[in-house]
Design a protein around this motif. Sequence first.
Motif, short mmCIF file in Angstrom:
data_model
loop_
_atom_site.label_atom_id
_atom_site.label_comp_id
_atom_site.label_asym_id
_atom_site.label_seq_id
_atom_site.Cartn_x
_atom_site.Cartn_y
_atom_site.Cartn_z
N GLY A 22 24.38 -23.65 -6.59
CA GLY A 22 24.72 -24.19 -5.28
C GLY A 22 25.26 -25.60 -5.40
N ARG A 23 24.65 -26.54 -4.68
CA ARG A 23 25.11 -27.93 -4.73
C ARG A 23 24.53 -28.70 -5.91
N PHE A 24 23.65 -28.07 -6.67
CA PHE A 24 22.99 -28.74 -7.78
C PHE A 24 23.63 -28.35 -9.11
N THR A 25 23.80 -29.35 -9.99
CA THR A 25 24.23 -29.11 -11.36
C THR A 25 23.31 -29.88 -12.29
N ALA A 26 22.73 -29.18 -13.24
CA ALA A 26 21.95 -29.83 -14.28
C ALA A 26 22.82 -29.92 -15.52
N GLN A 27 22.73 -31.06 -16.21
CA GLN A 27 23.50 -31.27 -17.43
C GLN A 27 22.54 -31.66 -18.54
N LEU A 28 22.72 -31.03 -19.69
CA LEU A 28 21.84 -31.30 -20.83
C LEU A 28 22.67 -31.69 -22.04
N ASN A 29 22.27 -32.78 -22.68
CA ASN A 29 22.90 -33.23 -23.92
C ASN A 29 21.78 -33.50 -24.92
N LYS A 30 21.52 -32.53 -25.76
CA LYS A 30 20.39 -32.65 -26.69
C LYS A 30 20.65 -33.70 -27.76
N ALA A 31 21.89 -33.88 -28.17
CA ALA A 31 22.18 -34.88 -29.20
C ALA A 31 21.85 -36.28 -28.70
N SER A 32 22.13 -36.54 -27.43
CA SER A 32 21.86 -37.85 -26.85
C SER A 32 20.51 -37.90 -26.15
N GLN A 33 19.83 -36.78 -26.09
CA GLN A 33 18.48 -36.69 -25.52
C GLN A 33 18.45 -37.13 -24.06
N TYR A 34 19.38 -36.60 -23.30
CA TYR A 34 19.30 -36.86 -21.87
C TYR A 34 19.62 -35.60 -21.09
N VAL A 35 19.07 -35.60 -19.89
CA VAL A 35 19.34 -34.52 -18.94
C VAL A 35 19.59 -35.17 -17.59
N SER A 36 20.53 -34.63 -16.86
CA SER A 36 20.85 -35.22 -15.57
C SER A 36 20.93 -34.15 -14.49
N LEU A 37 20.83 -34.60 -13.26
CA LEU A 37 20.95 -33.72 -12.10
C LEU A 37 21.98 -34.32 -11.16
N LEU A 38 23.00 -33.53 -10.83
CA LEU A 38 24.00 -33.96 -9.85
C LEU A 38 23.78 -33.16 -8.57
N ILE A 39 23.82 -33.86 -7.47
CA ILE A 39 23.72 -33.20 -6.16
C ILE A 39 25.02 -33.50 -5.42
N ARG A 40 25.80 -32.46 -5.21
CA ARG A 40 27.09 -32.63 -4.51
C ARG A 40 26.87 -32.54 -3.01
N ASP A 41 27.80 -33.17 -2.27
CA ASP A 41 27.75 -33.13 -0.81
C ASP A 41 26.32 -33.44 -0.32
N SER A 42 25.82 -34.58 -0.73
CA SER A 42 24.42 -34.96 -0.43
C SER A 42 24.14 -34.91 1.07
#
Lengths: 113, 110
Positions: B59-79
């Motif tokens: 839906g409006r949520f996107t999770a992004q994972l980068n294991k090499a850089s050890q971060y995970v993010s959450l994007l919320i579109r059309d907040s």
Amino acid sequence: DVKVTQSSRYLVKRTGEKVFLECVQDMDHENMFWYRQDPGLGLRLIYFSYDVKMKEKGDIPEGYSVSREKKERFSLILESASTNQTSMYLCASSLWDGAYEQYFGPGTRLTVT
Amino acid sequence: QKEVEQNSGPLSVPEGAIASLNCTYSDRVSQSFFWYRQYSGKSPELIMSIYSNGDKEDGRFTAQLNKASQYVSLLIRDSQPSDSATYLCAANFGNEKLTFGTGTRLTIIP
């Protein structure tokens, strides 16, 4: 849908009382957890159980005990409630599947006076 | 000590914009990552799980994972104002337990 229920939403107890918090899940999850959540401190694990009658201490087990006699039910016991145990108590459960997604109950806001 | 770190915020985003929430973790063993949303006075609700590198959209949520850089993010579109909540990041470090960050408080400004 996973459903985790907790026995009370709000509870007020006096110092020194024995307090029972109950949690029931209906998805046949192996793992169950008790957390407390306080402002600025985040979620802190008190105890968890990975099977009936099995339990392990979490990060802050002092002053608490637990019981798991049936797979679906996990109880948290405050042997002698103290004011510093005033908190939001959250129960969660998860499958033993390698992913370990946790699903939370609605929480119990406990006030010890 | 295996840790999950988040910026506590508060993060203020105008309605309709993209909200970006970030989380870093300390151990490369981590296999699974989760985002929970928690409204004030309520319990955490699982909104996204991600297990492999890249993006996962729901839906409006996107999770992004980068294991090499050890971060995970959450994007919320059309907040939306209803997205105003505290967002908890959690990681599994190879056992039954999850390690939670302390959460980022997000406010959507109408």
